[in-house]
Design a protein around this motif. Structure first.
Motif, short mmCIF file in Angstrom:
data_model
loop_
_atom_site.label_atom_id
_atom_site.label_comp_id
_atom_site.label_asym_id
_atom_site.label_seq_id
_atom_site.Cartn_x
_atom_site.Cartn_y
_atom_site.Cartn_z
N PHE A 23 0.80 -1.17 -0.20
CA PHE A 23 -0.09 -0.17 -0.22
C PHE A 23 0.94 1.30 -0.18
O PHE A 23 1.25 1.47 1.09
CB PHE A 23 -0.55 -0.38 1.13
CG PHE A 23 -2.00 1.33 1.43
CD1 PHE A 23 -2.93 1.61 0.45
CD2 PHE A 23 -1.75 2.12 2.33
CE1 PHE A 23 -3.50 2.76 1.08
CE2 PHE A 23 -2.89 2.59 2.30
CZ PHE A 23 -3.52 3.22 1.30
N ILE A 75 -9.63 -2.40 1.86
CA ILE A 75 -8.35 -1.25 0.58
C ILE A 75 -7.26 -2.84 0.08
O ILE A 75 -7.22 -3.82 1.02
CB ILE A 75 -7.44 -0.94 1.24
CG1 ILE A 75 -8.21 0.49 0.87
CG2 ILE A 75 -6.18 -0.61 0.28
CD1 ILE A 75 -7.34 1.86 1.45
N VAL A 87 -2.99 -1.00 -3.56
CA VAL A 87 -3.12 -0.06 -4.39
C VAL A 87 -2.05 1.12 -3.82
O VAL A 87 -2.04 1.50 -3.37
CB VAL A 87 -5.16 -0.13 -3.13
CG1 VAL A 87 -5.17 1.41 -3.56
CG2 VAL A 87 -5.44 -1.22 -3.95
N ARG A 88 -2.62 2.50 -4.96
CA ARG A 88 -1.77 3.67 -4.70
C ARG A 88 -2.61 5.01 -4.63
O ARG A 88 -4.17 5.07 -5.61
CB ARG A 88 -0.37 3.87 -5.65
CG ARG A 88 0.09 5.35 -5.75
CD ARG A 88 0.53 4.63 -6.65
NE ARG A 88 0.80 4.75 -8.09
CZ ARG A 88 1.34 4.85 -8.80
NH1 ARG A 88 2.26 4.40 -9.07
NH2 ARG A 88 0.16 4.51 -10.38
N VAL A 103 -12.03 -1.01 -2.07
CA VAL A 103 -11.00 -1.19 -3.25
C VAL A 103 -10.07 -2.24 -3.83
O VAL A 103 -9.53 -2.34 -2.88
CB VAL A 103 -10.58 0.76 -2.77
CG1 VAL A 103 -9.40 0.75 -3.93
CG2 VAL A 103 -11.31 1.58 -2.47
N ASP A 132 -7.95 -4.61 -5.19
CA ASP A 132 -6.54 -4.98 -6.03
C ASP A 132 -6.65 -4.11 -6.76
O ASP A 132 -6.73 -3.92 -8.29
CB ASP A 132 -5.87 -6.13 -6.04
CG ASP A 132 -6.03 -7.42 -5.20
OD1 ASP A 132 -6.41 -6.89 -3.68
OD2 ASP A 132 -6.06 -8.53 -4.93
N ASP A 133 -4.66 -3.72 -7.06
CA ASP A 133 -4.66 -2.66 -8.39
C ASP A 133 -5.24 -1.84 -8.41
O ASP A 133 -5.33 -1.57 -10.13
CB ASP A 133 -3.99 -3.91 -9.06
CG ASP A 133 -2.65 -4.98 -9.12
OD1 ASP A 133 -2.26 -4.46 -8.73
OD2 ASP A 133 -3.78 -6.22 -9.73
N VAL A 134 -5.49 -0.09 -7.50
CA VAL A 134 -6.36 -0.57 -7.74
C VAL A 134 -5.84 1.45 -7.82
O VAL A 134 -4.57 1.85 -7.05
CB VAL A 134 -7.49 0.44 -7.28
CG1 VAL A 134 -8.25 1.20 -7.63
CG2 VAL A 134 -8.75 -0.71 -7.35
N LYS A 193 -10.47 -3.99 -9.49
CA LYS A 193 -9.82 -4.48 -9.12
C LYS A 193 -9.04 -3.89 -10.71
O LYS A 193 -9.75 -4.37 -12.08
CB LYS A 193 -9.41 -6.16 -9.88
CG LYS A 193 -7.96 -6.43 -10.06
CD LYS A 193 -7.58 -7.71 -9.51
CE LYS A 193 -6.37 -8.56 -9.85
NZ LYS A 193 -6.35 -9.63 -9.47
#
Length: 315
Positions: free
Chosen positions: A206, A222, A226-227, A257, A259-261, A277
């Motif tokens: 994260f 989350i 995620v960024r 939220v 993954d990879d969002v 995702k």
């Protein structure tokens, strides 16, 4: 040599002290409270700050520990520091549990063992926390082209510091020490400008870039990798109320939220919606609906789907 006369107060302190005592008594009486314990009832923010400084040093001794530390004494420093920090934490947990028991009319006799169990479980979690935090530090380094090393992001990035605090606060929250968890979260908020409720569930890798103004609500979930960028809000759209008008607490009301969002600066996402995702949410988007995996939401797209009058956010 003659001694100088003692300085006299010009502030009518006797009256001020008496007035404050009267106000305290009125407040306690209205809430059926007393100081029967004879001592402090609540955990202390300054003690918790010291504990967090010690825990950060124990987690990352050669970077967040003392400047004079050498590799050959690393384990000794970690052990000694943890012993000090965990004993202090045990005392603070006892204060919270004792206060809660008294408020609920329960016997406080079991509090010492309950506090020991919580502190033991928290201590056992620390190696797991370090493993998670290593993924967060790596994500920050890999996600920011301006970062020159993993050491730089650990030492300098407020988003990384906020995540360290959150990982520890969340564990205490799950162990049913919510007041201590909230104190840790607010210490982090004060230092970084990043407001993460300790109840929020956050996966690995994260990264919060820049960070100022980020708000993540209690029931947010989350996923991994995620960024978020500055001024992102994962908040509640509305609050459910009971028949007497009081707010119903603890219900899921914040976004999920996956993954990879990536969520860019200034985006506001409200309510129990799901961001699928691999999605990308653009800057300044106002979003109150779920989006499927792989979505790319811009401000214009968000406006097309938004009602003409949106309710104010709740956090």
């Amino acid at each position: 040599m003659t001694s100088k006369p003692a300085a006299q107060s010009h502030w009518n302190l006797d009256e001020v002290v008496a007035g404050l005592r009267e106000q305290r008594a009125r407040w306690r009486e209205a809430r059926h409270r007393s100081l029967d314990s004879g001592g402090r009832e609540f955990p202390a923010r300054d003690v918790m700050q010291t504990i967090m400084d010690q825990l950060c040093g124990a987690l990352f001794p050669m970077r967040l520990g003392p400047a004079e530390l050498r590799a050959e004494s690393e384990d000794y420093y970690v052990g000694h520091t943890l012993d000090t920090a965990l004993n202090a934490l045990y005392n603070q947990v006892q204060l919270e549990l004792s206060y809660t028991a008294r408020q609920q009319g329960r016997d406080v006799a079991e509090v010492p063992q309950q506090a020991r169990d919580i502190t033991d479980a928290f201590a056992a979690y620390l190696p797991i926390a370090r493993g998670l935090l290593d993924t967060d530090v790596e994500a920050a380094y890999e996600g920011d082209p301006a970062a020159r090393s993993v050491d730089e992001v650990l030492l300098c990035y407020p988003g990384v510091m906020a995540v360290i605090y959150h990982r520890l606060a969340h564990k205490l929250y799950r162990l049913e020490a919510p007041l201590l968890a909230r104190i840790i979260a607010e210490l982090s908020h004060s230092a970084t400008g990043i407001d993460i409720h300790p109840g929020a569930q956050i996966g690995s890798r994260f990264f919060i870039d820049h960070g100022t103004g980020v708000v993540i609500g209690e029931t947010a979930v989350i996923g991994d990798h995620v960024r978020l960028y500055q001024a992102v809000t994962l908040g509640a759209k509305r609050f459910a109320a009971a028949e007497d008008g009081s707010l119903i607490k603890g219900q899921p009301r914040h976004p999920i939220v996956e993954d990879d969002v990536v969520i860019y600066a200034g985006a506001t996402i409200l309510g129990r919606v799901t961001i699928g995702k691999g999605s990308s949410i653009g800057g300044n988007v106002w979003l109150t609906r779920s989006v499927p995996p792989g979505s790319n939401i811009t401000q214009a797209q968000s406006e097309q789907h938004s009602p003409s009058a949106s309710p104010p956010p709740g956090f």
